[in-house]
Write a protein that holds these residues in place. Structure first.
Motif, PDB file in Angstrom:
ATOM      1  N   ARG A 130      -9.601   3.442  13.451  1.00  0.00           N
ATOM      2  CA  ARG A 130      -8.720   2.275  13.431  1.00  0.00           C
ATOM      3  C   ARG A 130      -7.654   2.498  12.378  1.00  0.00           C
ATOM      4  O   ARG A 130      -7.898   3.100  11.342  1.00  0.00           O
ATOM      5  N   ALA A 131      -6.427   2.036  12.667  1.00  0.00           N
ATOM      6  CA  ALA A 131      -5.311   2.229  11.734  1.00  0.00           C
ATOM      7  C   ALA A 131      -5.370   1.186  10.628  1.00  0.00           C
ATOM      8  O   ALA A 131      -5.596   0.009  10.882  1.00  0.00           O
ATOM      9  N   HIS A 132      -5.147   1.639   9.390  1.00  0.00           N
ATOM     10  CA  HIS A 132      -5.125   0.731   8.244  1.00  0.00           C
ATOM     11  C   HIS A 132      -3.986   1.135   7.310  1.00  0.00           C
ATOM     12  O   HIS A 132      -4.007   2.213   6.729  1.00  0.00           O
ATOM     13  N   ASN A 133      -2.976   0.289   7.189  1.00  0.00           N
ATOM     14  CA  ASN A 133      -1.920   0.447   6.173  1.00  0.00           C
ATOM     15  C   ASN A 133      -1.295   1.843   6.161  1.00  0.00           C
ATOM     16  O   ASN A 133      -1.223   2.497   5.133  1.00  0.00           O
ATOM     17  N   LEU A 134      -0.828   2.301   7.322  1.00  0.00           N
ATOM     18  CA  LEU A 134      -0.170   3.597   7.396  1.00  0.00           C
ATOM     19  C   LEU A 134       1.313   3.446   7.075  1.00  0.00           C
ATOM     20  O   LEU A 134       1.988   2.591   7.643  1.00  0.00           O
ATOM     21  N   PHE A 135       1.844   4.264   6.183  1.00  0.00           N
ATOM     22  CA  PHE A 135       3.252   4.188   5.800  1.00  0.00           C
ATOM     23  C   PHE A 135       4.140   4.418   7.027  1.00  0.00           C
ATOM     24  O   PHE A 135       3.861   5.275   7.844  1.00  0.00           O
ATOM     25  N   PRO A 136       5.238   3.636   7.168  1.00  0.00           N
ATOM     26  CA  PRO A 136       5.736   2.602   6.253  1.00  0.00           C
ATOM     27  C   PRO A 136       5.153   1.204   6.492  1.00  0.00           C
ATOM     28  O   PRO A 136       5.639   0.241   5.911  1.00  0.00           O
ATOM     29  N   ALA A 137       4.110   1.108   7.322  1.00  0.00           N
ATOM     30  CA  ALA A 137       3.516  -0.201   7.628  1.00  0.00           C
ATOM     31  C   ALA A 137       2.400  -0.526   6.643  1.00  0.00           C
ATOM     32  O   ALA A 137       1.273  -0.826   7.027  1.00  0.00           O
ATOM     33  N   VAL A 138       2.705  -0.474   5.346  1.00  0.00           N
ATOM     34  CA  VAL A 138       1.685  -0.729   4.323  1.00  0.00           C
ATOM     35  C   VAL A 138       1.532  -2.212   4.014  1.00  0.00           C
ATOM     36  O   VAL A 138       0.538  -2.618   3.408  1.00  0.00           O
ATOM     37  N   LEU A 139       2.497  -3.011   4.413  1.00  0.00           N
ATOM     38  CA  LEU A 139       2.454  -4.443   4.129  1.00  0.00           C
ATOM     39  C   LEU A 139       1.811  -5.199   5.283  1.00  0.00           C
ATOM     40  O   LEU A 139       1.997  -4.840   6.451  1.00  0.00           O
ATOM     41  N   PRO A 140       1.062  -6.266   4.994  1.00  0.00           N
ATOM     42  CA  PRO A 140       0.480  -7.069   6.080  1.00  0.00           C
ATOM     43  C   PRO A 140       1.577  -7.825   6.826  1.00  0.00           C
ATOM     44  O   PRO A 140       2.596  -8.191   6.237  1.00  0.00           O
ATOM     45  N   GLU A 141       1.375  -8.037   8.100  1.00  0.00           N
ATOM     46  CA  GLU A 141       2.379  -8.761   8.896  1.00  0.00           C
ATOM     47  C   GLU A 141       2.495 -10.209   8.452  1.00  0.00           C
ATOM     48  O   GLU A 141       3.535 -10.843   8.638  1.00  0.00           O
ATOM     49  N   ASP A 142       1.432 -10.754   7.881  1.00  0.00           N
ATOM     50  CA  ASP A 142       1.465 -12.109   7.326  1.00  0.00           C
ATOM     51  C   ASP A 142       1.550 -11.996   5.809  1.00  0.00           C
ATOM     52  O   ASP A 142       0.535 -11.876   5.119  1.00  0.00           O
ATOM     53  N   ILE A 143       2.758 -12.036   5.273  1.00  0.00           N
ATOM     54  CA  ILE A 143       2.983 -11.866   3.837  1.00  0.00           C
ATOM     55  C   ILE A 143       2.349 -12.991   3.026  1.00  0.00           C
ATOM     56  O   ILE A 143       2.007 -12.823   1.850  1.00  0.00           O
ATOM     57  N   GLU A 144       2.153 -14.157   3.637  1.00  0.00           N
ATOM     58  CA  GLU A 144       1.571 -15.300   2.931  1.00  0.00           C
ATOM     59  C   GLU A 144       0.230 -14.945   2.294  1.00  0.00           C
ATOM     60  O   GLU A 144      -0.147 -15.521   1.274  1.00  0.00           O
ATOM     61  N   ARG A 145      -0.484 -13.979   2.884  1.00  0.00           N
ATOM     62  CA  ARG A 145      -1.802 -13.604   2.378  1.00  0.00           C
ATOM     63  C   ARG A 145      -1.729 -12.987   0.984  1.00  0.00           C
ATOM     64  O   ARG A 145      -2.733 -12.964   0.261  1.00  0.00           O
ATOM     65  N   LEU A 146      -0.554 -12.487   0.603  1.00  0.00           N
ATOM     66  CA  LEU A 146      -0.438 -11.807  -0.690  1.00  0.00           C
ATOM     67  C   LEU A 146      -0.136 -12.760  -1.844  1.00  0.00           C
ATOM     68  O   LEU A 146      -0.332 -12.412  -3.007  1.00  0.00           O
ATOM     69  N   LYS A 147       0.346 -13.950  -1.543  1.00  0.00           N
ATOM     70  CA  LYS A 147       0.857 -14.821  -2.594  1.00  0.00           C
ATOM     71  C   LYS A 147      -0.214 -15.298  -3.562  1.00  0.00           C
ATOM     72  O   LYS A 147       0.083 -15.585  -4.727  1.00  0.00           O
ATOM     73  N   ALA A 148      -1.457 -15.379  -3.110  1.00  0.00           N
ATOM     74  CA  ALA A 148      -2.527 -15.830  -4.005  1.00  0.00           C
ATOM     75  C   ALA A 148      -2.908 -14.752  -5.013  1.00  0.00           C
ATOM     76  O   ALA A 148      -3.439 -15.063  -6.081  1.00  0.00           O
ATOM     77  N   SER A 149      -2.622 -13.491  -4.697  1.00  0.00           N
ATOM     78  CA  SER A 149      -3.068 -12.387  -5.548  1.00  0.00           C
ATOM     79  C   SER A 149      -1.946 -11.689  -6.308  1.00  0.00           C
ATOM     80  O   SER A 149      -2.212 -10.970  -7.269  1.00  0.00           O
ATOM     81  N   TYR A 150      -0.680 -11.894  -5.864  1.00  0.00           N
ATOM     82  CA  TYR A 150       0.439 -11.178  -6.471  1.00  0.00           C
ATOM     83  C   TYR A 150       1.603 -12.125  -6.745  1.00  0.00           C
ATOM     84  O   TYR A 150       1.780 -13.129  -6.053  1.00  0.00           O
ATOM     85  N   GLN A 151       2.404 -11.757  -7.738  1.00  0.00           N
ATOM     86  CA  GLN A 151       3.681 -12.403  -7.989  1.00  0.00           C
ATOM     87  C   GLN A 151       4.784 -11.415  -7.600  1.00  0.00           C
ATOM     88  O   GLN A 151       4.696 -10.229  -7.930  1.00  0.00           O
ATOM     89  N   ALA A 152       5.821 -11.907  -6.920  1.00  0.00           N
ATOM     90  CA  ALA A 152       6.895 -11.043  -6.441  1.00  0.00           C
ATOM     91  C   ALA A 152       8.199 -11.344  -7.171  1.00  0.00           C
ATOM     92  O   ALA A 152       8.493 -12.498  -7.484  1.00  0.00           O
ATOM     93  N   ARG A 153       8.965 -10.289  -7.443  1.00  0.00           N
ATOM     94  CA  ARG A 153      10.286 -10.451  -8.045  1.00  0.00           C
ATOM     95  C   ARG A 153      11.206  -9.345  -7.530  1.00  0.00           C
ATOM     96  O   ARG A 153      10.762  -8.231  -7.258  1.00  0.00           O
ATOM     97  N   VAL A 154      12.473  -9.694  -7.406  1.00  0.00           N
ATOM     98  CA  VAL A 154      13.461  -8.754  -6.887  1.00  0.00           C
ATOM     99  C   VAL A 154      14.049  -7.939  -8.027  1.00  0.00           C
ATOM    100  O   VAL A 154      14.340  -8.466  -9.099  1.00  0.00           O
ATOM    101  N   GLY A 155      14.232  -6.642  -7.803  1.00  0.00           N
ATOM    102  CA  GLY A 155      14.895  -5.772  -8.754  1.00  0.00           C
ATOM    103  C   GLY A 155      16.297  -5.431  -8.275  1.00  0.00           C
ATOM    104  O   GLY A 155      16.933  -6.214  -7.564  1.00  0.00           O
TER     105      GLY A 155
END
Length: 316
Positions: free
Chosen positions: A103-128
């Motif tokens: 089964r495929a899991h996080n293969l580059f460049p598809a390393v991000l989940p399709e539902d980004i909302e899942r990351l907000k509880a565990s990470y803080q995001a900022r633009v560079g």
């Protein structure tokens, strides 16, 4: 006339327009979708510790579905064909070519989940800022963990198409643990599927190694208690492994980016159990024995994370 212009300039109010800052989560959401929706071809470099590989990727998503072919350009010939979430890996072994279904899991460049909302509880995001990667402008987004149970990430997303151009995994000292980055990449127009096949070597025998995996099997006599914050179970299979006398159960947990695998198998008579913790690059290992079962936890996560998951396994 000059006085009129001067008076006009002095009298006219200046309106300073401040551009709204980009939402880093929207940048990441576009990158997550682009990896699956776009058709592209390129070469990316994978680096983890001393391991450096160049990989050629061809990806398309047409009316027939999502397809990709990856070819490792260094060392032993190895390539992978994927359709949707199913993967077949072709690797040379002596005079044979072994085909493994996974089964495929996080293969580059598809390393991000399709539902980004899942990351907000565990990470803080900022633009560079913006940097050139593979000849294209990449918008930088930092993902900083909210705790010590996961690593930090730095992404470069193509400003025009959104495709992820580069990904860095960083430890708490901001040292690079893993890197994947395009050295060249081009968007493709719709095309045929002639490229979607392995490079066949007619002098070798092709052997399909079935994993004999049984999905979604209930835990038999054991449970996993409290998981590290943000992690959830996404897959569980029981498979027959060559050299093992009893089936091995694998459970995969993820927070959307980081993934951890838990392996549970009965200890065979005469087998020396593994106990303790070790690491190799960004990957940490935790091993323990309980009630006659070998427990092994593996993941590209901090040591505390694999230890917490391994310690959460209990037997009835």
């Amino acid at each position: 006339m000059k006085r009129f212009l001067l008076a006009f300039l002095l009298a006219s109010p200046f309106v300073v327009v401040h551009a709204e800052p980009e939402d880093p989560w929207l940048v990441l959401q576009k990158a997550a979708s682009a990896a699956h929706d776009l058709s592209y071809k390129g070469v990316f470099i994978y680096q983890s510790g001393d391991n450096i590989k160049s990989v050629q990727i061809t990806h398309t998503n047409s009316g027939q579905g999502e397809y990709a072919r990856m070819v490792v350009l260094d060392g032993t010939p190895r390539e992978m064909l994927s359709q949707g979430g199913d993967v077949v890996i072709f690797s040379s072994k002596n005079e044979k070519v072994i085909m493994e279904k996974r089964r495929a899991h996080n293969l580059f460049p598809a390393v991000l989940p399709e539902d980004i909302e899942r990351l907000k509880a565990s990470y803080q995001a900022r633009v560079g800022g913006t940097e050139r990667i593979a000849g294209r402008d990449g918008r930088i987004v930092f993902l900083d963990p909210r705790d010590s149970l996961r690593y930090a990430y730095k992404f470069w997303a193509d400003r025009e198409y959104g495709l992820l151009l580069k990904s860095l995994m960083l430890n708490d000292q901001k040292q690079m643990l893993e890197q994947m980055a395009f050295s060249q990449v081009n968007m493709m127009e719709e095309q045929g599927m002639d490229w979607f096949h392995p490079n066949v070597d007619h002098n070798k025998h092709y052997i399909l190694e079935e994993a004999n995996a049984q999905p979604a099997q209930d835990a038999s006599g054991w449970t996993v208690g409290a998981l590290p914050a943000g992690y959830r179970k996404v897959e569980q299979v029981t498979r027959l492994v060559p050299g093992k006398t009893a089936p091995v159960t694998q459970v995969i947990f993820t927070d959307g980016l980081a993934s951890v695998s838990l392996f549970i198998e009965p200890l065979s008579k005469g087998t020396r159990p593994k106990i303790g913790q070790t690491s190799k690059g960004a990957t940490h290992f935790y091993a323990n024995v309980s009630k006659g079962y070998q427990i092994l936890v593996v993941g590209e996560v901090p040591a505390a994370t694999v230890a917490q998951i391994g310690s959460a396994v209990s037997f009835k």
